[in-house]
Design a protein around this motif. Structure first.
Motif, PDB file in Angstrom:
ATOM      1  N   ALA A  11      50.878 -64.145 -12.729  1.00 24.26           N
ATOM      2  CA  ALA A  11      51.948 -63.678 -11.985  1.00 24.26           C
ATOM      3  C   ALA A  11      52.473 -64.774 -10.947  1.00 24.26           C
ATOM      4  O   ALA A  11      53.450 -64.504 -10.306  1.00 24.26           O
ATOM      5  N   ALA A  20      57.633 -59.949 -12.819  1.00 23.09           N
ATOM      6  CA  ALA A  20      57.247 -58.981 -11.841  1.00 23.09           C
ATOM      7  C   ALA A  20      58.380 -58.458 -11.130  1.00 23.09           C
ATOM      8  O   ALA A  20      58.486 -57.265 -10.744  1.00 23.09           O
ATOM      9  N   THR A  32      50.276 -57.321 -10.101  1.00 26.38           N
ATOM     10  CA  THR A  32      50.344 -58.794 -10.583  1.00 26.38           C
ATOM     11  C   THR A  32      48.928 -59.426 -10.590  1.00 26.38           C
ATOM     12  O   THR A  32      48.149 -59.014  -9.739  1.00 26.38           O
TER      13      THR A  32
END
Length: 277
Positions: A11, A20, A32
């Motif tokens: 992430a 994201a 995440t």
């Protein structure tokens, strides 16, 4: 039964953070995870995977740098009730033969494509953003980029397009289940042409020089890379020089309904943001 949360692995990376953000903007619940995120995920620590997968419907996966771990992760995902996997892989992975390059991505593809879940594989060409966020940035700022690439062009793809495709596929899983998308930009350019465009747009004198794979690997080691990682990157250029990955595809447009961003568009945005000083 899960609550529709999408797990984004890697992430903090180039694609993960962008995927994201897009999912959040669409109102999708997102978790995440990375080694440095509040929700910690480490490919070398399977004991921590169960909590990360709890109540997750879909997962965006970036292959780890070693072969193997994705097989165990997919089994855990199936057991946890995950329905959908979207894997980021490399362009033309099934044409790489027995090359040392990409064994990690080929292993991850085998794991995902062999699962009982809805899966989609996104095989991306080299990112435009490698020139300002990654490996090529420091040499460009220093005034010379030396790579083992000659006249064979590369259809660089904008990571913003890759993130748009990933977010779309994660939200439209049924439509894309069992598909492999080869993601490229609208035209291929050589590394020399790419450097010339960057030099002109940034107003900085930057040159391109061709070197050999062995010399390039040695320069990476000198710069602090491990020998295995340096060899891995050099082997990518050996594959590219075969010309098998130079053609463009329509897959970005197939998913998004629009043309991919051009390399020139990327250069203008990055130069305006002061990417090269």
């Amino acid at each position: 039964m899960n609550n529709g949360t999408t797990l984004v692995l890697g992430a903090t990376g180039k694609t993960g953070r962008r995927v994201a953000a897009r999912l959040r903007l669409r109102g999708t619940p997102v978790r995440t995870a990375s080694r440095s995120s509040p929700t910690r995920f480490d490919w070398s620590d399977p004991d921590g995977w169960a909590g990360v997968l709890r109540d997750v419907a879909a997962v965006y996966v970036v292959a780890p740098p070693v072969p193997g771990p994705v097989h165990g992760f997919v089994a855990r995902a199936e057991a946890a009730g995950v329905r959908r996997l979207v894997l980021l892989s490399g362009r033309g992975a099934d044409t790489w033969g027995d090359s040392d390059f990409g064994r990690d991505m080929r292993s991850a593809e085998d794991a995902v494509r062999g699962s009982a879940l809805e899966w989609t594989v996104l095989r991306a060409s080299n990112f435009d953003q490698n020139f300002d966020e990654d490996l090529f940035h420091a040499p460009l700022v220093a005034g010379e980029l030396a790579l083992p690439a000659d006249a064979v062009p590369e259809p660089f793809v904008d990571v913003e397009d890759v993130a748009d495709v990933a977010a779309t596929v994660l939200g439209e899983g049924d439509r894309h289940a069992g598909r492999v998308y080869e993601l490229t930009g609208p035209r291929a350019v050589t590394f020399g042409e790419a450097v010339e465009l960057i030099s002109r747009a940034s107003g900085r004198p930057v040159t391109y020089r061709r070197t050999s794979p062995a010399e390039y690997a040695a320069s990476l080691v000198e710069g602090g890379w491990g020998e295995d990682d340096a060899h891995h990157v050099a082997e990518m250029f050996v594959l590219m020089e075969r010309g098998l990955l130079a053609a463009t595809t329509d897959d970005v447009a197939t998913v998004l309904g629009r043309a991919p961003r051009s390399f020139e568009d990327y250069v203008l945005r990055a130069a305006a943001a002061g990417a090269w000083g």
